[in-house]
Design an enzyme around this catalytic site. Structure first.
Site, mmCIF file in Angstrom:
data_model
loop_
_atom_site.group_PDB
_atom_site.id
_atom_site.type_symbol
_atom_site.label_atom_id
_atom_site.label_comp_id
_atom_site.label_asym_id
_atom_site.label_seq_id
_atom_site.Cartn_x
_atom_site.Cartn_y
_atom_site.Cartn_z
ATOM 1 N N CYS A 70 0.504 -1.649 -0.130
ATOM 2 C CA CYS A 70 -0.381 -0.084 0.076
ATOM 3 C C CYS A 70 1.136 1.360 -0.054
ATOM 4 O O CYS A 70 0.083 2.362 -0.953
ATOM 5 C CB CYS A 70 -1.038 0.104 1.228
ATOM 6 S SG CYS A 70 -1.600 1.628 1.771
ATOM 7 N N HIS A 124 -2.480 6.698 4.980
ATOM 8 C CA HIS A 124 -0.559 5.592 4.791
ATOM 9 C C HIS A 124 0.762 6.751 4.543
ATOM 10 O O HIS A 124 0.582 5.317 3.481
ATOM 11 C CB HIS A 124 -1.242 4.361 3.905
ATOM 12 C CG HIS A 124 -0.668 3.385 5.252
ATOM 13 N ND1 HIS A 124 -0.876 2.216 4.785
ATOM 14 C CD2 HIS A 124 -0.275 3.286 6.031
ATOM 15 C CE1 HIS A 124 -0.418 1.008 5.662
ATOM 16 N NE2 HIS A 124 0.270 1.975 6.377
#
Length: 461
Positions: free
Chosen positions: A73, A129
């Site tokens: 990710c 993130h």
């Protein structure tokens, strides 16, 4: 009666003005990222999946058949936002942990900052993130006008907690709710669209939580995908109703291959999330626009990398591409169906896992262990849960695949093609000379949410 030339000219100008009055330059850009969506988890790759809204746009637009992302990710998201390969920013290894003082460094000017200089309003709804230990690494300090979402990674969709900390915010303030995150995100996206001044170009970044584990819709991947599709459908309806659609470019991509342990599937590709096999790096993606695509309803096979979204979005917006970035502006490829100007993709150079991979137009060369999930995984069962397969061990150090003949990476042809191995090795070595060491620090006790009222919060690095 014959119209005079002067009146005819005025008449044509009026017609053209009316035609163009609903087309803003630059366009509105909606950038949707699905979390952990597998190659075989989309309806244009399999009839096992139901996603009518996304399917309609994909088939009416341009499906991208060779759009590569990173195996995990944070590296992909750093490439989307910065335009750099993660091995050039130190984020090539794993993901940014909640306790790590790790981040996309603020020296990198990111996508919304460039777009704001062009007059765009910029909003993010969903998963960040890319680091949060200092406020300067968080979205509203990096070019976004507003932010609703969470800083870290996997969390409960209702409780919004990751490990021992709560993680849900509106701008910089904690947003306390037990509502399903997708509903919150959808409502916020609709709110932005209904309150935004449509004459101002809009960049709406929608990195959704779905379909990342835990699988909290019908307890399976099919429900998670359908919920995502329904949310996108609601947002697209508002785009239509509010008059955005004819001025908009809709981009959809996953951030990495699907995690087979959580019900995702990547067939016919090999491997899964966390690996540099095709199943970990080849992302389901498409672009849709009623106005800005001049060739539609087909699949484009041109090479593309996650970093190219940065430059391609800037190109579509009419913004000059900054010098030095790795991302290429592929808007002409997407909008006109021309050949890709990307000749090769570096899947990763990871000095901690000690693996690397590069692909040219046809061949893919890999060094080291591609990752833990290294076989072909069956479709989920009727209950939507994973069906795992025995792992393959004792893999060779060097592997070469002809992806045109063998997209599933079944046949290692390295021994039969030493010249191709050498050519791609030389190319990869050039990139390795420019790579920086992976930044992956140990967890810092100062990050403990107990120090911040039980909430994952900036202010400790």
């Amino acid at each position: 009666m014959v119209m005079g030339e002067g009146r005819l000219l005025i008449f044509l100008v009026i017609i053209c003005t009316n035609i163009d009055s609903n087309v803003s330059k630059p366009p509105h850009i909606i950038f949707i990222v699905a979390d952990d969506l597998g190659w075989n988890d989309v309806s244009w790759h399999t009839d096992e999946i139901l996603m009518p809204n996304l399917d309609r746009m994909a088939r009416a637009g341009v499906i991208l058949n060779n759009s590569y992302v990173q195996p995990m990710c944070s590296p992909s998201r750093s490439a989307f936002m910065s335009g750099y390969f993660p091995f050039h920013t130190g984020l090539q290894h794993d993901v940014i942990g909640a306790r790590q003082a790790n981040f996309l460094e603020s020296k990198y000017k990111i996508l919304p900052q460039y777009l704001k200089e062009k007059g765009y309003a910029t909003h993010i709804v969903g998963k960040w993130h890319l680091g949060f230990c200092n406020w300067k690494y968080t979205p509203t300090y990096r070019g976004f006008d507003s932010y609703l979402g969470y800083y870290v990674a996997a969390e409960d969709y209702y409780k919004h907690n990751n490990s021992n900390g709560y993680d849900f915010r509106f701008n910089t303030s904690v947003l306390n709710t037990t509502e399903y995150s997708l509903d919150v995100f959808t409502r916020r996206a609709k709110e932005i669209l209904t309150t935004h001044t449509i004459k101002t170009p809009l960049f709406l970044y929608l990195p959704f939580q779905n379909v990342h584990a835990p699988l909290e819709v019908f307890n399976n991947i099919f429900g998670m995908v359908y919920a995502l599709d329904e949310a996108v459908g609601q947002i697209m309806k508002v785009l239509d109703d509010q008059g955005y659609m004819n001025n908009s470019i809709i981009i959809f991509t996953t951030d990495n291959g699907g995690p087979v342990v959580s019900g995702a599937n990547n067939l016919p590709l090999r491997g899964a999330k966390t690996t540099i096999w095709e199943g970990g790096t080849r992302g389901a993606a498409f672009v849709y626009s009623p106005t800005y695509l001049h060739k539609t309803q087909y699949t484009h096979n041109g090479l593309m990398h996650a970093a190219d979204w940065f430059s391609t979005i800037l190109g579509a917006a009419g913004v000059d591409i900054p010098d030095g970035v790795d991302g290429l502006n592929l808007w002409n490829m997407i909008s006109n169906g021309s050949n890709s100007t990307r000749q090769e993709v570096v899947h990763n150079i990871d000095d901690i896992y000690n693996n690397s991979a590069i692909r040219d137009s046809r061949y893919k060369l890999m060094f080291g262990n591609p990752g833990r999930y290294n076989t072909w995984y069956p479709l989920p069962g009727v209950d939507g849960h994973s069906q795992l397969a025995p792992e393959i061990t004792d893999l060779p150090e060097v592997q070469l695949f002809d992806l045109l003949e063998d997209p599933g990476e079944h046949y290692n042809i390295a021994d039969q093609n030493p010249d191709i191995v050498q050519r791609l090795t030389d190319r990869l070595n050039l990139y390795k000379k420019t790579a920086i060491p992976a930044r992956y620090p140990k967890g810092d006790p100062a990050s403990n949410p107990d120090n911040f009222g039980g909430v994952w919060s900036p202010g400790w690095c």
